[in-house]
Design a protein around this motif. Structure first.
Motif, PDB file in Angstrom:
ATOM      1  N   ILE A   1       0.872  -1.173   0.000  1.00  0.00           N
ATOM      2  CA  ILE A   1       0.000   0.000   0.000  1.00  0.00           C
ATOM      3  C   ILE A   1       0.908   1.221   0.000  1.00  0.00           C
ATOM      4  O   ILE A   1       1.992   1.199   0.605  1.00  0.00           O
ATOM      5  CB  ILE A   1      -0.968   0.040   1.199  1.00  0.00           C
ATOM      6  N   ILE A   2       0.483   2.283  -0.680  1.00  0.00           N
ATOM      7  CA  ILE A   2       1.279   3.508  -0.798  1.00  0.00           C
ATOM      8  C   ILE A   2       0.351   4.698  -0.580  1.00  0.00           C
ATOM      9  O   ILE A   2      -0.784   4.707  -1.056  1.00  0.00           O
ATOM     10  CB  ILE A   2       1.955   3.606  -2.184  1.00  0.00           C
ATOM     11  N   SER A   3       0.825   5.705   0.124  1.00  0.00           N
ATOM     12  CA  SER A   3       0.028   6.897   0.381  1.00  0.00           C
ATOM     13  C   SER A   3      -0.257   7.665  -0.902  1.00  0.00           C
ATOM     14  O   SER A   3       0.501   7.594  -1.868  1.00  0.00           O
ATOM     15  CB  SER A   3       0.749   7.815   1.374  1.00  0.00           C
ATOM     16  N   GLY A   4      -1.364   8.427  -0.872  1.00  0.00           N
ATOM     17  CA  GLY A   4      -1.752   9.238  -2.023  1.00  0.00           C
ATOM     18  C   GLY A   4      -1.522  10.717  -1.771  1.00  0.00           C
ATOM     19  O   GLY A   4      -1.450  11.171  -0.630  1.00  0.00           O
TER      20      GLY A   4
ATOM     21  N   THR B   1      -1.786  15.072   1.487  1.00  0.00           N
ATOM     22  CA  THR B   1      -1.678  13.617   1.540  1.00  0.00           C
ATOM     23  C   THR B   1      -3.071  13.076   1.841  1.00  0.00           C
ATOM     24  O   THR B   1      -3.700  13.482   2.817  1.00  0.00           O
ATOM     25  CB  THR B   1      -0.686  13.173   2.632  1.00  0.00           C
ATOM     26  N   ARG B   2      -3.545  12.157   0.995  1.00  0.00           N
ATOM     27  CA  ARG B   2      -4.936  11.717   1.110  1.00  0.00           C
ATOM     28  C   ARG B   2      -5.066  10.219   0.834  1.00  0.00           C
ATOM     29  O   ARG B   2      -4.871   9.760  -0.289  1.00  0.00           O
ATOM     30  CB  ARG B   2      -5.806  12.493   0.130  1.00  0.00           C
ATOM     31  N   GLY B   3      -5.399   9.464   1.868  1.00  0.00           N
ATOM     32  CA  GLY B   3      -5.709   8.051   1.699  1.00  0.00           C
ATOM     33  C   GLY B   3      -4.512   7.194   1.327  1.00  0.00           C
ATOM     34  O   GLY B   3      -3.369   7.654   1.274  1.00  0.00           O
ATOM     35  N   VAL B   4      -4.799   5.923   1.090  1.00  0.00           N
ATOM     36  CA  VAL B   4      -3.763   4.967   0.676  1.00  0.00           C
ATOM     37  C   VAL B   4      -4.228   4.205  -0.554  1.00  0.00           C
ATOM     38  O   VAL B   4      -5.419   3.961  -0.747  1.00  0.00           O
ATOM     39  CB  VAL B   4      -3.405   3.978   1.806  1.00  0.00           C
ATOM     40  N   ALA B   5      -3.264   3.842  -1.387  1.00  0.00           N
ATOM     41  CA  ALA B   5      -3.533   3.075  -2.597  1.00  0.00           C
ATOM     42  C   ALA B   5      -3.256   1.602  -2.326  1.00  0.00           C
ATOM     43  O   ALA B   5      -2.177   1.244  -1.856  1.00  0.00           O
ATOM     44  CB  ALA B   5      -2.660   3.563  -3.748  1.00  0.00           C
ATOM     45  N   ILE B   6      -4.235   0.756  -2.612  1.00  0.00           N
ATOM     46  CA  ILE B   6      -4.068  -0.691  -2.489  1.00  0.00           C
ATOM     47  C   ILE B   6      -3.586  -1.243  -3.827  1.00  0.00           C
ATOM     48  O   ILE B   6      -4.169  -0.948  -4.875  1.00  0.00           O
ATOM     49  CB  ILE B   6      -5.382  -1.376  -2.086  1.00  0.00           C
ATOM     50  N   PHE B   7      -2.540  -2.057  -3.794  1.00  0.00           N
ATOM     51  CA  PHE B   7      -2.001  -2.660  -5.014  1.00  0.00           C
ATOM     52  C   PHE B   7      -2.276  -4.161  -5.034  1.00  0.00           C
ATOM     53  O   PHE B   7      -2.324  -4.816  -3.989  1.00  0.00           O
ATOM     54  CB  PHE B   7      -0.494  -2.424  -5.104  1.00  0.00           C
ATOM     55  N   LYS B   8      -2.456  -4.664  -6.242  1.00  0.00           N
ATOM     56  CA  LYS B   8      -2.611  -6.098  -6.466  1.00  0.00           C
ATOM     57  C   LYS B   8      -1.883  -6.458  -7.754  1.00  0.00           C
ATOM     58  O   LYS B   8      -2.108  -5.824  -8.791  1.00  0.00           O
ATOM     59  CB  LYS B   8      -4.094  -6.483  -6.573  1.00  0.00           C
ATOM     60  N   ASP B   9      -0.997  -7.443  -7.657  1.00  0.00           N
ATOM     61  CA  ASP B   9      -0.180  -7.853  -8.811  1.00  0.00           C
ATOM     62  C   ASP B   9       0.582  -6.668  -9.390  1.00  0.00           C
ATOM     63  O   ASP B   9       0.737  -6.530 -10.618  1.00  0.00           O
ATOM     64  CB  ASP B   9      -1.049  -8.496  -9.894  1.00  0.00           C
TER      65      ASP B   9
ATOM     66  N   TRP C   1      -8.513   2.959  -4.075  1.00  0.00           N
ATOM     67  CA  TRP C   1      -8.127   3.906  -3.031  1.00  0.00           C
ATOM     68  C   TRP C   1      -8.964   3.658  -1.771  1.00  0.00           C
ATOM     69  O   TRP C   1     -10.125   3.287  -1.854  1.00  0.00           O
ATOM     70  CB  TRP C   1      -8.345   5.346  -3.496  1.00  0.00           C
ATOM     71  N   VAL C   2      -8.347   3.884  -0.623  1.00  0.00           N
ATOM     72  CA  VAL C   2      -9.035   3.729   0.658  1.00  0.00           C
ATOM     73  C   VAL C   2      -8.811   4.998   1.473  1.00  0.00           C
ATOM     74  O   VAL C   2      -7.679   5.477   1.603  1.00  0.00           O
ATOM     75  CB  VAL C   2      -8.512   2.515   1.451  1.00  0.00           C
TER      76      VAL C   2
END
Length: 403
Positions: free
Chosen positions: A199-202, A227-235, A241-242
């Motif tokens: 996960i990486i911050s936005g 800075t707003r939310g976090v990015a969920i990564f898959k593969d 975004w969360v």
């Protein structure tokens, strides 16, 4: 003795010759110090568009106007170039930058949202292989804009925008806990870890983007970076975004909450502020009948920050009620975060990694379809909350006002 003295003299001369200078030195007036790098995807191609936020030493050191006719000299300059690979784009920048780019002081790697959606696994090979960019450099993903635009925004308080955004990431993680302060090294380690997705911050631009490219003397800047939310990564690709409480729930499970504020509503519309002082999360996994069981236990301590109604805290039962309410809110946030991860079919908590350590044999049969199996997992959450401090008084002045 004369022979020994002659040999010693020769050795000293040779040593002095070897220590007489640096073979790869670079003069300060010949380098361009890069504080941030932005990477975007060129539309309808697989090429990279790379942006460099370079310090203007004269403007930063003096803080005075320059450039003639009363013009304000910008503290940074943003250069861009494109290439089929990241290194090609960096080398091609020499056609526009009059000095050699120097990356050792780089604070931020900014990834454009479009590039993040198409995949960033290959992007990090350059940083892992190279020797100039530090692996402790912070990573952030843009929201609704390009990385190049983020680098061009001038920030208040900090002359160098990269320092401003890096400072926001530090403060947000430390005081609010809805963002994560990941580095290049953190992301690479997650990519190569079985049973865990990163996960990486936005970061987003608020206000008038064009005005943000200009120097302003207004007390209320027309443009800000947030800075707003976090990015969920898959593969290796940005999945979703969360924001808000779900983002905080993710950090709670990952045991990365340092401090934050929880607003309780124990009675009607009346609020109580709880400031978290310490939080410790323990995650254990097991398998029964082929179904993963996840046990999440959170122990947290806090202090009262504010109360909007008369409440006599000298009575222990009142504190117990608040502690139970606080545990209930935390339990809800954690379960909300788990649901988000399950809907994205992305194990961002490292549950699979824990499963591999605790049940290595079972993990071999689960790892190929782990993202689908993770969705079926049963999650049990236990929260223990303790309010250690109530502030300077146990009975608020609101009680006197009502009498």
């Amino acid at each position: 003795m004369k022979v020994k003295g002659a040999i010693l003299t020769v050795l000293l001369v040779v040593m002095v010759a070897l220590l007489s200078g640096c073979w790869n030195q670079r003069e300060l007036n010949k380098i361009a110090i890069v504080m941030a790098m932005g990477v975007d995807k060129v539309e309808q191609t697989d090429n990279y568009r790379v942006s460099f936020q370079v310090v203007n030493p004269g403007a930063v050191a003096s803080g005075q106007t320059g450039g003639g006719a009363g013009a304000v000299e910008m503290p940074v300059t943003v250069f861009t170039s494109t290439g089929r690979t990241l290194l090609e784009a960096i080398r091609k920048s020499s056609q526009r930058v009059p000095r050699e780019l120097f990356f050792s002081h780089m604070q931020l790697l900014v990834i454009g949202e479009d590039l993040a959606k198409s995949g960033v696994t290959e992007l990090f090979d350059y940083f892992d292989r190279g020797h100039e960019v530090r692996l402790t450099t912070k990573v952030i993903v843009t929201r609704g804009t390009k990385a190049e635009s983020i680098l061009k925004i001038l920030t208040p308080l900090e002359k160098i925008p990269a320092n401003g955004l890096a400072g926001e990431m530090d403060m947000s993680e430390k005081l609010w806990s809805e963002n994560i302060n990941n580095t290049i090294d953190d992301v690479i380690k997650t990519f190569v870890t079985e049973g865990k997705n990163p996960i990486i911050s936005g970061a987003a631009i608020i206000g008038n983007t064009k005005e943000g490219f200009k120097k302003t003397e207004q007390s209320s800047p027309p443009t800000l970076m947030e800075t707003r939310g976090v990015a969920i990564f898959k593969d290796g690709k940005l999945s979703r975004w969360v924001d808000g409480h779900a983002a905080r729930g993710i950090l709670l499970v990952q045991n990365k909450v340092k401090s934050t504020l929880v607003v309780l509503k124990p009675t009607g519309n009346k609020e109580v502020d709880i400031e978290i002082l310490r939080s410790l999360t323990d995650v254990r996994t097991e398998i029964k009948a082929g179904i993963p069981l996840i046990h999440i236990r959170i122990r947290q301590e806090g202090q009262l920050g504010g109360i909007t109604y008369p409440l006599d805290l000298s009575k222990s039962k009142e504190l117990v009620k608040l502690q139970k309410e606080w545990s209930k809110v935390t339990n809800k946030e954690v379960k909300e975060a788990v649901k988000v991860a399950e809907s994205a079919k992305s194990d961002i908590f490292g549950i699979g990694e824990g499963m591999k350590r605790s049940n290595p044999k079972e993990w071999e049969g689960l790892k190929k379809e782990w993202n689908e199996t993770f969705v079926k997992a049963k999650v049990y959450v236990t929260v223990d909350s303790i309010i250690r401090r109530t502030g300077m008084r146990t009975k608020p002045y609101l009680s006197d006002l009502e009498e």
